[in-house]
Write a protein that holds these residues in place. Structure first.
Motif, PDB file in Angstrom:
ATOM      1  N   LEU A 113      -3.723   5.600   4.501  1.00 51.91           N
ATOM      2  CA  LEU A 113      -2.454   5.015   4.869  1.00 51.91           C
ATOM      3  C   LEU A 113      -2.006   5.153   6.082  1.00 51.91           C
ATOM      4  O   LEU A 113      -1.401   4.083   6.628  1.00 51.91           O
ATOM      5  CB  LEU A 113      -1.374   5.668   3.957  1.00 51.91           C
ATOM      6  CG  LEU A 113      -0.127   4.977   4.033  1.00 51.91           C
ATOM      7  CD1 LEU A 113      -0.240   3.781   3.135  1.00 51.91           C
ATOM      8  CD2 LEU A 113       1.065   5.703   3.074  1.00 51.91           C
ATOM      9  N   HIS A 130       0.591  -1.310  -0.017  1.00 55.93           N
ATOM     10  CA  HIS A 130       0.046  -0.176   0.159  1.00 55.93           C
ATOM     11  C   HIS A 130       0.634   1.402  -0.139  1.00 55.93           C
ATOM     12  O   HIS A 130       0.702   2.179  -0.652  1.00 55.93           O
ATOM     13  CB  HIS A 130      -0.810  -0.066   1.097  1.00 55.93           C
ATOM     14  CG  HIS A 130      -1.820   0.876   1.224  1.00 55.93           C
ATOM     15  ND1 HIS A 130      -2.796   1.370   2.543  1.00 55.93           N
ATOM     16  CD2 HIS A 130      -2.108   1.991   0.492  1.00 55.93           C
ATOM     17  CE1 HIS A 130      -3.400   2.290   2.175  1.00 55.93           C
ATOM     18  NE2 HIS A 130      -3.126   2.740   0.974  1.00 55.93           N
ATOM     19  N   LEU A 131       1.844   1.191   0.789  1.00 59.05           N
ATOM     20  CA  LEU A 131       2.719   2.359   1.012  1.00 59.05           C
ATOM     21  C   LEU A 131       3.863   2.421  -0.335  1.00 59.05           C
ATOM     22  O   LEU A 131       3.742   3.800  -0.902  1.00 59.05           O
ATOM     23  CB  LEU A 131       3.857   2.053   2.081  1.00 59.05           C
ATOM     24  CG  LEU A 131       4.843   3.315   2.116  1.00 59.05           C
ATOM     25  CD1 LEU A 131       4.380   4.741   2.316  1.00 59.05           C
ATOM     26  CD2 LEU A 131       5.922   2.866   3.161  1.00 59.05           C
ATOM     27  N   TYR A 147       1.090   4.088  -2.766  1.00 49.60           N
ATOM     28  CA  TYR A 147       0.821   5.307  -2.740  1.00 49.60           C
ATOM     29  C   TYR A 147       1.905   6.260  -3.083  1.00 49.60           C
ATOM     30  O   TYR A 147       1.649   7.368  -3.509  1.00 49.60           O
ATOM     31  CB  TYR A 147       0.900   5.639  -1.121  1.00 49.60           C
ATOM     32  CG  TYR A 147       0.644   7.125  -0.396  1.00 49.60           C
ATOM     33  CD1 TYR A 147      -0.239   7.769  -0.584  1.00 49.60           C
ATOM     34  CD2 TYR A 147       1.821   7.661  -0.128  1.00 49.60           C
ATOM     35  CE1 TYR A 147      -0.586   9.029  -0.043  1.00 49.60           C
ATOM     36  CE2 TYR A 147       1.859   8.982   0.290  1.00 49.60           C
ATOM     37  CZ  TYR A 147       0.531   9.482   0.541  1.00 49.60           C
ATOM     38  OH  TYR A 147       0.498  10.777   1.131  1.00 49.60           O
TER      39      TYR A 147
END
Length: 94
Positions: A66, A22-23, A26
């Protein structure tokens, strides 16, 4: 030969890998958005200047998600210990 995994540790490992993915997504997407904004602002002279940093909306909104994901994966504490502590409190009330 198959190895046996501790189900709680396996779940925690999967959640941490999910957060890292996810990071990474992002960062890649937001860097791209900010580059598009910078290129259209400074590199295209015929385009009217829009100084407002519109990628800020995506960065901020997605950043909230996040941070929430990070807290749910890394800062929730050891679930077994938390359940044991709560159980002991309930026993003490009886």
């Amino acid at each position: 030969m198959e190895t046996q995994h501790d189900p709680l540790l396996w779940k925690q490992a999967k959640e941490r890998v999910g957060f890292r993915m996810h990071l990474r997504t992002y960062l890649i997407i937001n860097i791209g958005l900010w580059l598009i904004w910078a290129v259209t602002l400074f590199m295209i002279p015929s385009r009217p200047r829009v100084y407002f940093p519109w990628p800020l909306f995506a960065s901020f909104g997605w950043g909230i998600g996040l941070v929430s994901h990070y807290l749910s994966v890394y800062r929730r504490g050891n679930q077994r210990d938390m359940v044991e502590e709560e159980y002991q409190k309930l026993l003490a009330r009886q």
